[in-house]
Motif scaffolding. Sequence first.
Motif, PDB file in Angstrom:
ATOM      1  N   PRO A 209       0.800  -1.223   0.000  1.00 19.71           N
ATOM      2  CA  PRO A 209       0.000   0.000   0.000  1.00 19.71           C
ATOM      3  C   PRO A 209       0.836   1.279   0.000  1.00 19.71           C
ATOM      4  N   ALA A 210       1.984   1.289   0.679  1.00 14.67           N
ATOM      5  CA  ALA A 210       2.831   2.483   0.683  1.00 14.67           C
ATOM      6  C   ALA A 210       3.365   2.748  -0.718  1.00 14.67           C
ATOM      7  N   GLY A 211       3.941   1.730  -1.344  1.00 15.83           N
ATOM      8  CA  GLY A 211       4.509   1.883  -2.686  1.00 15.83           C
ATOM      9  C   GLY A 211       3.444   2.209  -3.724  1.00 15.83           C
TER      10      GLY A 211
ATOM     11  N   CYS B  24      13.114   8.926   0.047  1.00 21.33           N
ATOM     12  CA  CYS B  24      12.060   8.917   1.058  1.00 21.33           C
ATOM     13  C   CYS B  24      11.715   7.487   1.436  1.00 21.33           C
ATOM     14  N   ALA B  25      11.035   7.316   2.559  1.00 18.96           N
ATOM     15  CA  ALA B  25      10.579   5.988   2.956  1.00 18.96           C
ATOM     16  C   ALA B  25       9.270   6.139   3.713  1.00 18.96           C
ATOM     17  N   GLY B  26       8.475   5.074   3.721  1.00 18.16           N
ATOM     18  CA  GLY B  26       7.213   5.123   4.456  1.00 18.16           C
ATOM     19  C   GLY B  26       6.551   3.758   4.519  1.00 18.16           C
TER      20      GLY B  26
ATOM     21  N   PHE C 229      11.627   6.231  -3.565  1.00 21.62           N
ATOM     22  CA  PHE C 229      10.764   5.969  -2.407  1.00 21.62           C
ATOM     23  C   PHE C 229      10.941   4.514  -1.981  1.00 21.62           C
ATOM     24  N   LEU C 230      11.159   4.290  -0.683  1.00 20.95           N
ATOM     25  CA  LEU C 230      11.325   2.942  -0.156  1.00 20.95           C
ATOM     26  C   LEU C 230      10.087   2.540   0.651  1.00 20.95           C
TER      27      LEU C 230
END
Lengths: 289, 457
Positions: B148-150, B426-428, B228-229
Amino acid sequence: MTYNILEKYEMVPTVHLMKIQAPDVAKAAKAGQFIILRIDENGERIPLTIADFNVDEGYVTIIFQEMGKTTKQLAKLTTDDKLQDFVGPLGQPSKIEKLGTVVLVGGGVGVAPIYPQAKAYREAGNKVISIIGARSEDLLILEDKMRAESDEVYITTDDGSKGHHGFVTDIVLNLLEGNEAVDRIVAIGPPIMMRAVAGVVEPFDVETLVSLNPVMVDGTGMCGGCRVLIDGETKFACVDGPEFDARKVDFNLMMSRLGLYRPEEAEAIETYEKECESETGCGSGCTCQ
Amino acid sequence: MHMSVRQPMPAQPADVRAHNFKEVALGYTQKQAVAEAERCIECENPQCVKGCPVNIDIPAFIKSMKASDFDGAIDKIKETNSLPAVCGRVCPQETQCEMYCILGKKEEPVAIGRLERFCADHELEKGVKAPQRAPSTGKRVAVVGSGPAGLSAASDLAKAGHEVTMFEALHAAGGVLIYGIPEFRLPKDIVQKEVDYIGQLGVNMKPGYVIGRIKTIDELKNEFDAIFLGTGAGLPNFMGIDGENLNGVYSANEFLTRVNLMKAYQFPEYDTPIKIGKHVIVVGGGNVAMDAARCALRLGADEVSIVYRRSDEELPARREEIEHAKEEGIVFRLLTNPVKILGDENLMVTGAECVKMELGEPDDSGRRRPQVIEGSEHVVDADIVIMAIGTSPNPLIFEGAEGLESSKWGTIIVDEAGMTSINGVCAGGDIVTGAATVISAMGAGKLAASTINEYLG
Ligand SMILES: Cc1cc2nc3c(=O)[nH]c(=O)nc-3n(C[C@H](O)[C@H](O)[C@H](O)COP(=O)(O)OP(=O)(O)OC[C@H]3O[C@@H](n4cnc5c(N)ncnc54)[C@H](O)[C@@H]3O)c2cc1C
Ligand SMILES: Cc1cc2nc3c(=O)[nH]c(=O)nc-3n(C[C@H](O)[C@H](O)[C@H](O)COP(=O)(O)OP(=O)(O)OC[C@H]3O[C@@H](n4cnc5c(N)ncnc54)[C@H](O)[C@@H]3O)c2cc1C
Ligand code: SF4
Ligand code: FES
């Protein structure tokens, strides 16, 4: 995304070589690593060692033995077919260093993963002594290639049809008892062979590595299905290995875990062969008819 | 104040669904959806919105529903939530929006999640509108991980006009939505539609790409303008007790991956096998444990039990899932903890030695600490044991990631905007927070996308 099969042939009965077009995998590949492939949407993910790779031409070579459903189906594919998935490189690369003399032991289809190591150890400036074994002469693979990358080659066959009549461990023991100063041994083959090598080297003070082949799913450390016991500690072979110190491996546990799905594997192969024999065929595009 | 009754969710009967993998909750009919929407009293100062991690304008979308304007409703939802069909099904609404709904004080809160699901399904049925994209920026962004984050980061970044490439280790996109949460709770064709939507936005999908192996973050930095990670927390924890490597002991991740991603429940039509136990024990009390237990039951086990060291009240799983599991016949062995997995001479599991627990003083988390009751050792027979005691971040992503800072739990450290210690990266999601929720991962993906937009100017 699918992957082209650039070349495919049977090396010896039931052992096949395939070159797969996968430029990014080839670029990152190192000796000792493996890939995981899936033939089609219904397929199982199976791990196979990178037997060779070519960065310029963008391919990875795999060598596999027909064992059950997936490898038998793989054996029927031709250069007209494609693979659904080809993930890699996975696992830790072998720690190739200049040590002096390295003994490489390959049994059966285990000669395939030993070959890139022979190349790499030689390139690093080691003296490479290879011991390759098979049940009989007609099942021996990669003899010429191993000769090209080794300083010495010993051949053993279980039935004595070529080379030493006996097991690879006989030669390992001879070398260790002889005058040769051996700095490292790497043994890859059936678990039973690797366990035997671990037994033979026990009294000697020589670093010995084996490449473990437990059942895997993802190959990224996500499932833990590949866990092995190393010196009493649980490790995930796909990310911590596949190479481990032979003396520290709990082979009994690993071998028993390899047998977990035997009833299901038997069912899978039975269903598959029935489909292949039926008039309509399996519909998977195989050339069995 | 008028009293109104919450519309019940149509569901497959428990004795039927315990034997199939089809979706349990069938969704509201249009009539039910409108009736449920009518219950909302359109508070002037709506509390529900505060409970929503992505601040959906809940009263506004419900108002559209009252007028049967479902297109308007879904547009409203999608302003802040890019995965409504998923969130409407799996969000823990009872601890989020619905917990704050004013009606909850006297009666049952408005079924906000079910309404969200209805609108999303309504849209999916009609076919999702061709997405709008800003003119190309010529910037290249890599998204690592397709959970879901990616997915939400990729979608926002593509809409902003960047050229997005999404790398996923597995052969299918969706993260936990595809390999973890079972079909009967989240049908895979719904996840697939969300993934297809990302494809329609022009995102270049690279399945089977394990970052840290095929390419490192250092290498990606040379190929992309930003990264983005969203690699999740996918490393299974084990208890570290004797016998955990015996044949028949699975991590929940392996069990669920075999069943959901590899479709082992359709073996031998699908090639991947799974062991169907007679007596299955699942250790743990969260959503993951409930999912594993209910899968084991559906595969055909005679008895499946949850072994959990605290009491019913502390079970971390969603209440709805606990109730569903109980209705289906899952046995709950509460205040019980395994201390050793037992096996036979062939190293096959035969059971688990457990102890009974009692709850003592509250610990740091405010939950009462479970303590072993002396002399309470007993054996629970089992041929399959599934460990569902949590997951940690997978360290693979750190290989070849010079300067990427992590916490002692292995999570990636980010600032309020989602930026890591490497500028432009970024990461999340779970890789930052540890195992959390779909909606929080989705929110983190959106935040990071806007940070990357700013960074790329
Ligand atoms: C890191 C690694 C590298 C390997 N390299 C090679 C290689 O270069 N050449 C080669 O011929 N074989 C290799 N193997 C073994 C190969 O993966 C198995 O032979 C193959 O998976 C068998 O699949 P099947 O469906 O044909 O047979 P099955 O009937 O499914 O299984 C036959 C036997 O293979 C093993 N096996 C089954 N499924 C898996 C799985 N998913 N992962 C691992 N082992 C499994 C089990 O012991 C089983 O009893 C390697 C295994 C590992 C883990
Ligand atoms: C069984 C189960 C049930 C759950 N039930 C619920 C629920 O009901 N409600 C709820 O809100 N939450 C639930 N959760 C939690 C929720 O699913 C997660 O919090 C959420 O999926 C996290 O999203 P993510 O995008 O951060 O990571 P993930 O969904 O974990 O996705 C990460 C992705 O990154 C990939 N990846 C990892 N490493 C690499 C790499 N090196 N290179 C490339 N790709 C990589 C992984 O393969 C994976 O696909 C559940 C979790 C599980 C396991
Ligand atoms: S709190 Fe409940 S009643 Fe008030 S606006 Fe939100 S959903 Fe409607
Ligand atoms: S194969 Fe899944 S963790 Fe190793």
